[in-house]
Design a protein around this motif. Structure first.
Motif, PDB file in Angstrom:
ATOM      1  N   GLY A   1       8.618 -63.365  16.014  1.00  0.00           N
ATOM      2  CA  GLY A   1       9.073 -64.745  16.147  1.00  0.00           C
ATOM      3  C   GLY A   1      10.310 -65.036  15.314  1.00  0.00           C
ATOM      4  O   GLY A   1      11.247 -65.708  15.777  1.00  0.00           O
ATOM      5  N   CYS A   2      10.333 -64.537  14.093  1.00  0.00           N
ATOM      6  CA  CYS A   2      11.505 -64.731  13.240  1.00  0.00           C
ATOM      7  C   CYS A   2      12.729 -64.020  13.822  1.00  0.00           C
ATOM      8  O   CYS A   2      13.849 -64.540  13.772  1.00  0.00           O
ATOM      9  CB  CYS A   2      11.219 -64.211  11.835  1.00  0.00           C
ATOM     10  N   GLY A   3      12.518 -62.840  14.373  1.00  0.00           N
ATOM     11  CA  GLY A   3      13.617 -62.126  15.007  1.00  0.00           C
ATOM     12  C   GLY A   3      14.188 -62.903  16.184  1.00  0.00           C
ATOM     13  O   GLY A   3      15.412 -62.957  16.372  1.00  0.00           O
ATOM     14  N   ALA A   4      13.324 -63.543  16.958  1.00  0.00           N
ATOM     15  CA  ALA A   4      13.775 -64.339  18.103  1.00  0.00           C
ATOM     16  C   ALA A   4      14.630 -65.513  17.641  1.00  0.00           C
ATOM     17  O   ALA A   4      15.658 -65.831  18.254  1.00  0.00           O
ATOM     18  CB  ALA A   4      12.571 -64.838  18.896  1.00  0.00           C
ATOM     19  N   LEU A   5      14.219 -66.150  16.563  1.00  0.00           N
ATOM     20  CA  LEU A   5      14.982 -67.281  16.038  1.00  0.00           C
ATOM     21  C   LEU A   5      16.371 -66.847  15.584  1.00  0.00           C
ATOM     22  O   LEU A   5      17.373 -67.496  15.892  1.00  0.00           O
ATOM     23  CB  LEU A   5      14.218 -67.904  14.864  1.00  0.00           C
ATOM     24  N   VAL A   6      16.433 -65.736  14.878  1.00  0.00           N
ATOM     25  CA  VAL A   6      17.718 -65.228  14.390  1.00  0.00           C
ATOM     26  C   VAL A   6      18.611 -64.797  15.553  1.00  0.00           C
ATOM     27  O   VAL A   6      19.809 -65.101  15.585  1.00  0.00           O
ATOM     28  CB  VAL A   6      17.498 -64.050  13.421  1.00  0.00           C
ATOM     29  N   GLY A   7      18.040 -64.110  16.524  1.00  0.00           N
ATOM     30  CA  GLY A   7      18.819 -63.647  17.670  1.00  0.00           C
ATOM     31  C   GLY A   7      19.408 -64.789  18.471  1.00  0.00           C
ATOM     32  O   GLY A   7      20.574 -64.754  18.879  1.00  0.00           O
ATOM     33  N   PHE A   8      18.612 -65.835  18.678  1.00  0.00           N
ATOM     34  CA  PHE A   8      19.095 -66.984  19.453  1.00  0.00           C
ATOM     35  C   PHE A   8      20.231 -67.693  18.730  1.00  0.00           C
ATOM     36  O   PHE A   8      21.245 -68.050  19.328  1.00  0.00           O
ATOM     37  CB  PHE A   8      17.945 -67.958  19.702  1.00  0.00           C
ATOM     38  N   ALA A   9      20.063 -67.908  17.420  1.00  0.00           N
ATOM     39  CA  ALA A   9      21.090 -68.601  16.640  1.00  0.00           C
ATOM     40  C   ALA A   9      22.392 -67.807  16.597  1.00  0.00           C
ATOM     41  O   ALA A   9      23.485 -68.372  16.674  1.00  0.00           O
ATOM     42  CB  ALA A   9      20.586 -68.871  15.226  1.00  0.00           C
ATOM     43  N   LEU A  10      22.280 -66.479  16.482  1.00  0.00           N
ATOM     44  CA  LEU A  10      23.480 -65.644  16.470  1.00  0.00           C
ATOM     45  C   LEU A  10      24.253 -65.765  17.776  1.00  0.00           C
ATOM     46  O   LEU A  10      25.475 -65.866  17.785  1.00  0.00           O
ATOM     47  CB  LEU A  10      23.099 -64.181  16.228  1.00  0.00           C
ATOM     48  N   GLY A  11      23.537 -65.740  18.895  1.00  0.00           N
ATOM     49  CA  GLY A  11      24.210 -65.834  20.183  1.00  0.00           C
ATOM     50  C   GLY A  11      24.802 -67.204  20.436  1.00  0.00           C
ATOM     51  O   GLY A  11      25.828 -67.344  21.094  1.00  0.00           O
ATOM     52  N   LEU A  12      24.151 -68.239  19.891  1.00  0.00           N
ATOM     53  CA  LEU A  12      24.582 -69.603  20.157  1.00  0.00           C
ATOM     54  C   LEU A  12      25.840 -69.971  19.393  1.00  0.00           C
ATOM     55  O   LEU A  12      26.775 -70.550  19.945  1.00  0.00           O
ATOM     56  CB  LEU A  12      23.454 -70.581  19.790  1.00  0.00           C
TER      57      LEU A  12
ATOM     58  N   TRP B   1      16.133 -59.482  20.760  1.00  0.00           N
ATOM     59  CA  TRP B   1      16.938 -59.088  21.921  1.00  0.00           C
ATOM     60  C   TRP B   1      16.772 -60.009  23.125  1.00  0.00           C
ATOM     61  O   TRP B   1      17.771 -60.382  23.746  1.00  0.00           O
ATOM     62  CB  TRP B   1      16.663 -57.626  22.295  1.00  0.00           C
ATOM     63  N   PRO B   2      15.554 -60.420  23.500  1.00  0.00           N
ATOM     64  CA  PRO B   2      15.463 -61.378  24.618  1.00  0.00           C
ATOM     65  C   PRO B   2      16.165 -62.691  24.301  1.00  0.00           C
ATOM     66  O   PRO B   2      16.818 -63.282  25.158  1.00  0.00           O
ATOM     67  CB  PRO B   2      13.952 -61.579  24.786  1.00  0.00           C
ATOM     68  N   ALA B   3      16.050 -63.153  23.057  1.00  0.00           N
ATOM     69  CA  ALA B   3      16.700 -64.404  22.659  1.00  0.00           C
ATOM     70  C   ALA B   3      18.206 -64.241  22.576  1.00  0.00           C
ATOM     71  O   ALA B   3      18.951 -65.213  22.743  1.00  0.00           O
ATOM     72  CB  ALA B   3      16.147 -64.869  21.314  1.00  0.00           C
TER      73      ALA B   3
END
Length: 242
Positions: free
Chosen positions: A9-20, A216-218
């Protein structure tokens, strides 16, 4: 099972913020690993964060590159110079006491948060009005890259919060292109830092894998969410001053 879910879950949050936004997500990684996932040693959290952020950043970078957001020469030059700073910064970071390093990291987060609250003046410059390549532009780009790389390596963060405004300042590129171009540097800085920490055995490999699995999905959602799905091309690379 709970620790696995938290890491993903933490990885998803970081991945989404990086892409955004091209930054901000990576600065969350170390606190999340320490206080949510439960890694006890500060240096191991930093090394793990650096590797996970690097992989996440390259995943986000691929999505932005496909959308035509990357100014390649700027991204490559910035990453090459900044990697030297990341290697130096991570060497100093490893040598510092973990608690003191964490204290300084907290100060950096406060400063970054304060800058993010500052209203940004709208800019009317378009791609046709961008600055031409000159010595001053090259020097500014190199200096910002070196500083961003050093901060990135020292704290084990991606440094996107410095790279994005730095690219805009040095080259005049639109924000979306700065976000896309910055992710290559974020990934490169993180990889250099992670390799330096890995030499000292300061990476938790299983947690890294879980963090990346969540991110990665995020990572592919961040660029789409920014533009409003689907991703579309924005600025032609032919206007790149680099």
């Amino acid at each position: 099972m709970l620790s696995i879910a938290l890491a993903v879950g933490c990885g998803a949050l970081v991945g989404f913020a990086l892409g955004l936004i091209g930054g901000g997500g990576s600065i969350l990684a170390t606190p999340l690993l320490l206080y949510v996932v439960g890694i006890e040693q500060t240096h191991i959290a930093i090394g793990t964060s650096a590797l996970a952020v690097s992989v996440n950043a390259f995943g986000n970078f691929a999505a932005h590159a496909r959308a035509g957001h990357v100014w390649w020469r700027c991204a490559l030059v910035f990453a090459a110079i900044g990697t030297l700073g990341a290697l130096l910064g991570s060497t100093f970071g490893k040598a510092m006491d973990g608690e003191r390093l964490l204290f300084l990291f907290g100060i950096v987060m406060i400063v970054v948060g304060a800058f993010m609250l500052k209203p940004r003046k709208p800019s009317g410059a378009g791609p046709q009005e961008l600055k031409k390549t000159d010595l001053k532009t090259c020097l500014i780009t190199g200096a910002v890259a070196l500083v961003a790389g050093g901060v990135s390596g020292f704290f084990g963060i991606g440094g996107g919060f410095l790279i994005v405004p730095g690219l805009i300042l040095a080259t005049g590129m639109p924000t979306i292109n700065a976000v896309g171009s910055s992710l290559f540097a974020v990934g490169t800085f993180g990889l250099a830092t992670a390799l330096n920490y890995a030499r000292s055995g300061l990476i938790d490999w299983p947690v890294t894998a879980l963090f990346v699995a969540g991110a990665w999905p995020a990572a592919w959602r961040g660029p789409r969410q920014r533009n409003g799905c689907p991703v579309r091309r924005t600025c032609s690379p032919r206007y790149s001053p680099c």
